[in-house]
Scaffold this motif. Structure first.
Motif, PDB file in Angstrom:
ATOM      1  N   LEU A   1       0.779  -1.453  -0.174  1.00  0.00           N
ATOM      2  CA  LEU A   1       0.114   0.091  -0.159  1.00  0.00           C
ATOM      3  C   LEU A   1       0.878   1.326  -0.064  1.00  0.00           C
ATOM      4  O   LEU A   1       1.703   1.491   1.078  1.00  0.00           O
ATOM      5  N   ASP A   2       0.884   2.231  -1.082  1.00  0.00           N
ATOM      6  CA  ASP A   2       1.667   3.163  -1.097  1.00  0.00           C
ATOM      7  C   ASP A   2       0.905   4.223  -0.080  1.00  0.00           C
ATOM      8  O   ASP A   2      -0.148   4.456  -0.030  1.00  0.00           O
ATOM      9  N   VAL A   3       2.026   5.017   0.390  1.00  0.00           N
ATOM     10  CA  VAL A   3       1.508   6.068   1.468  1.00  0.00           C
ATOM     11  C   VAL A   3       0.878   7.100   0.756  1.00  0.00           C
ATOM     12  O   VAL A   3      -0.231   7.796   1.027  1.00  0.00           O
ATOM     13  N   ARG A   4       1.291   7.569  -0.068  1.00  0.00           N
ATOM     14  CA  ARG A   4       1.036   9.152  -0.903  1.00  0.00           C
ATOM     15  C   ARG A   4       0.249   8.426  -2.180  1.00  0.00           C
ATOM     16  O   ARG A   4       0.606   8.200  -3.235  1.00  0.00           O
ATOM     17  N   MET A   5      -1.314   8.829  -2.205  1.00  0.00           N
ATOM     18  CA  MET A   5      -2.022   8.482  -3.338  1.00  0.00           C
ATOM     19  C   MET A   5      -3.010   9.929  -3.192  1.00  0.00           C
ATOM     20  O   MET A   5      -3.200  10.329  -2.179  1.00  0.00           O
ATOM     21  N   PRO A   6      -3.507  10.209  -4.672  1.00  0.00           N
ATOM     22  CA  PRO A   6      -4.262  11.344  -4.664  1.00  0.00           C
ATOM     23  C   PRO A   6      -5.458  11.304  -4.124  1.00  0.00           C
ATOM     24  O   PRO A   6      -6.189  12.271  -3.479  1.00  0.00           O
ATOM     25  N   ASP A   7      -6.357  10.123  -4.104  1.00  0.00           N
ATOM     26  CA  ASP A   7      -7.614  10.070  -3.511  1.00  0.00           C
ATOM     27  C   ASP A   7      -7.844   9.693  -1.934  1.00  0.00           C
ATOM     28  O   ASP A   7      -8.125  10.640  -1.230  1.00  0.00           O
ATOM     29  N   LEU A   8      -7.183   8.876  -1.943  1.00  0.00           N
ATOM     30  CA  LEU A   8      -7.081   8.291  -0.331  1.00  0.00           C
ATOM     31  C   LEU A   8      -5.512   7.959  -0.031  1.00  0.00           C
ATOM     32  O   LEU A   8      -5.198   7.081  -0.680  1.00  0.00           O
ATOM     33  N   ASP A   9      -4.999   8.496   1.012  1.00  0.00           N
ATOM     34  CA  ASP A   9      -3.643   8.146   1.356  1.00  0.00           C
ATOM     35  C   ASP A   9      -3.621   6.809   1.970  1.00  0.00           C
ATOM     36  O   ASP A   9      -4.512   6.073   2.252  1.00  0.00           O
ATOM     37  N   GLY A  10      -2.467   6.040   2.087  1.00  0.00           N
ATOM     38  CA  GLY A  10      -2.203   4.754   2.415  1.00  0.00           C
ATOM     39  C   GLY A  10      -2.691   4.442   3.915  1.00  0.00           C
ATOM     40  O   GLY A  10      -3.391   3.688   4.343  1.00  0.00           O
ATOM     41  N   LEU A  11      -2.665   5.607   4.731  1.00  0.00           N
ATOM     42  CA  LEU A  11      -3.053   5.487   6.208  1.00  0.00           C
ATOM     43  C   LEU A  11      -4.501   5.305   6.241  1.00  0.00           C
ATOM     44  O   LEU A  11      -5.129   4.796   7.153  1.00  0.00           O
ATOM     45  N   GLU A  12      -5.251   6.309   5.283  1.00  0.00           N
ATOM     46  CA  GLU A  12      -6.554   6.328   5.416  1.00  0.00           C
ATOM     47  C   GLU A  12      -7.077   5.042   4.825  1.00  0.00           C
ATOM     48  O   GLU A  12      -8.057   4.366   5.293  1.00  0.00           O
ATOM     49  N   VAL A  13      -6.428   4.315   3.847  1.00  0.00           N
ATOM     50  CA  VAL A  13      -7.062   3.035   3.455  1.00  0.00           C
ATOM     51  C   VAL A  13      -6.737   2.154   4.489  1.00  0.00           C
ATOM     52  O   VAL A  13      -7.821   1.261   4.564  1.00  0.00           O
ATOM     53  N   GLN A  14      -5.707   2.055   5.249  1.00  0.00           N
ATOM     54  CA  GLN A  14      -5.416   1.064   6.308  1.00  0.00           C
ATOM     55  C   GLN A  14      -6.661   1.193   7.377  1.00  0.00           C
ATOM     56  O   GLN A  14      -7.030   0.412   7.649  1.00  0.00           O
ATOM     57  N   ALA A  15      -6.666   2.575   7.762  1.00  0.00           N
ATOM     58  CA  ALA A  15      -7.876   2.584   8.665  1.00  0.00           C
ATOM     59  C   ALA A  15      -9.106   2.382   8.246  1.00  0.00           C
ATOM     60  O   ALA A  15      -9.910   1.699   9.166  1.00  0.00           O
ATOM     61  N   ARG A  16      -9.590   2.319   7.127  1.00  0.00           N
ATOM     62  CA  ARG A  16     -10.682   1.955   6.446  1.00  0.00           C
ATOM     63  C   ARG A  16     -10.907   0.290   6.530  1.00  0.00           C
ATOM     64  O   ARG A  16     -12.044  -0.014   6.930  1.00  0.00           O
ATOM     65  N   LEU A  17      -9.875  -0.275   6.211  1.00  0.00           N
ATOM     66  CA  LEU A  17      -9.602  -1.754   6.253  1.00  0.00           C
ATOM     67  C   LEU A  17     -10.079  -2.179   7.555  1.00  0.00           C
ATOM     68  O   LEU A  17     -10.871  -3.191   8.019  1.00  0.00           O
ATOM     69  N   ALA A  18      -9.318  -1.638   8.620  1.00  0.00           N
ATOM     70  CA  ALA A  18      -9.624  -1.875  10.212  1.00  0.00           C
ATOM     71  C   ALA A  18     -10.874  -1.750  10.576  1.00  0.00           C
ATOM     72  O   ALA A  18     -11.662  -2.566  11.171  1.00  0.00           O
ATOM     73  N   ALA A  19     -11.546  -0.537  10.013  1.00  0.00           N
ATOM     74  CA  ALA A  19     -13.050  -0.172  10.543  1.00  0.00           C
ATOM     75  C   ALA A  19     -13.878  -1.315   9.825  1.00  0.00           C
ATOM     76  O   ALA A  19     -14.962  -1.307  10.707  1.00  0.00           O
ATOM     77  N   GLN A  20     -13.501  -1.860   8.869  1.00  0.00           N
ATOM     78  CA  GLN A  20     -14.506  -2.958   8.233  1.00  0.00           C
ATOM     79  C   GLN A  20     -14.172  -4.212   8.442  1.00  0.00           C
ATOM     80  O   GLN A  20     -14.732  -5.114   7.902  1.00  0.00           O
ATOM     81  N   GLY A  21     -13.354  -4.484   9.279  1.00  0.00           N
ATOM     82  CA  GLY A  21     -13.031  -5.697   9.816  1.00  0.00           C
ATOM     83  C   GLY A  21     -12.312  -6.551   8.803  1.00  0.00           C
ATOM     84  O   GLY A  21     -12.455  -7.735   9.054  1.00  0.00           O
TER      85      GLY A  21
END
Length: 218
Positions: free
Chosen positions: A55-75
């Motif tokens: 997972l790349d940290v810097r992306m234009p729509d959602l950054d990697g940290l936000e993607v990581q957080a959403r994965l965790a939130a969705q179990g």
């Protein structure tokens, strides 16, 4: 035939990165799936999605940290390896604190990449086993009657039979009968077996087991 247990998801907005890493990993026998954005990946990811994520940290729509957080939130317990550019180490450290297996600074060594992926896939295997254990435990608990579940709830929090009987306003002997029945239905030979099944299904807290004493089980 591809092995879903060796699936690597590459999430990076840089097409050249996706292609180069994908080519490398396919040569080493991995099943590779590429995603051009965090949004695109999250639309496909489910709790049953196999493998791990680069997972790349810097992306234009959602950054990697936000993607990581959403994965965790969705179990979705997919192990994450964070890919960082120069100067992103602070963000990478945040990612590791949030549960990432590893972070790799671009350009990274092939050996380091493969080692991180193997560790992530080992973690994915452990996650799969935990998920299967939880599913099996929930199936077993579904066979219990409501009163047997009440007795089990008391056992999980460390209540002795007499106190469970008091809480439920029934005889201690009745609690003993329910307890014997639920142990038989759960195929449990001991209190420890019962607790392991209950904790796997998400009941109570594992710390209860450590505090349980033999005198509290009668």
């Amino acid at each position: 035939m591809s092995d879903p247990n060796r699936t690597v998801h590459i999430v990076d907005d840089d097409e050249a990165i996706r292609q180069s890493i994908g080519f490398l990993l396919r040569k080493d026998g991995y099943e590779v799936r590429t995603h051009a954005s965090g949004t695109a990946f999250l639309k496909e990811a489910t709790r049953e999605t196999p493998g791990c994520v680069l997972l790349d940290v810097r992306m234009p729509d959602l950054d990697g940290l936000e993607v990581q957080a959403r994965l965790a939130a969705q179990g979705i317990a997919l192990p994450v390896i964070m890919l960082t550019g120069h100067g992103d180490v602070t963000l990478a450290v945040r990612a590791v604190k949030a549960g990432a297996v590893e972070f790799l600074e671009k350009p990274f060594e092939r050996v380091a990449l493969l080692a991180a992926i193997e560790e992530a896939l080992r973690q994915a295997g452990r996650n799969d086993r935990h998920r299967l254990a939880a599913t099996e435990a929930k199936v077993r608990l579904a066979a219990l009657t409501p009163r047997e579940r009440d007795v089990l709830d008391g056992m999980v929090i460390g209540r002795p039979n007499k106190l469970i009987a008091f809480d439920l306003d029934i005889a201690t002997r009745t609690v003993e009968v329910h307890r014997a029945n639920l142990m038989e239905k759960l195929a449990a030979r001991s209190l420890s077996d019962v607790l392991r099944i209950a904790f796997a299904a998400g009941l109570g807290e594992p710390e209860v087991q450590a505090s349980e004493s033999p005198s509290s089980t009668t």
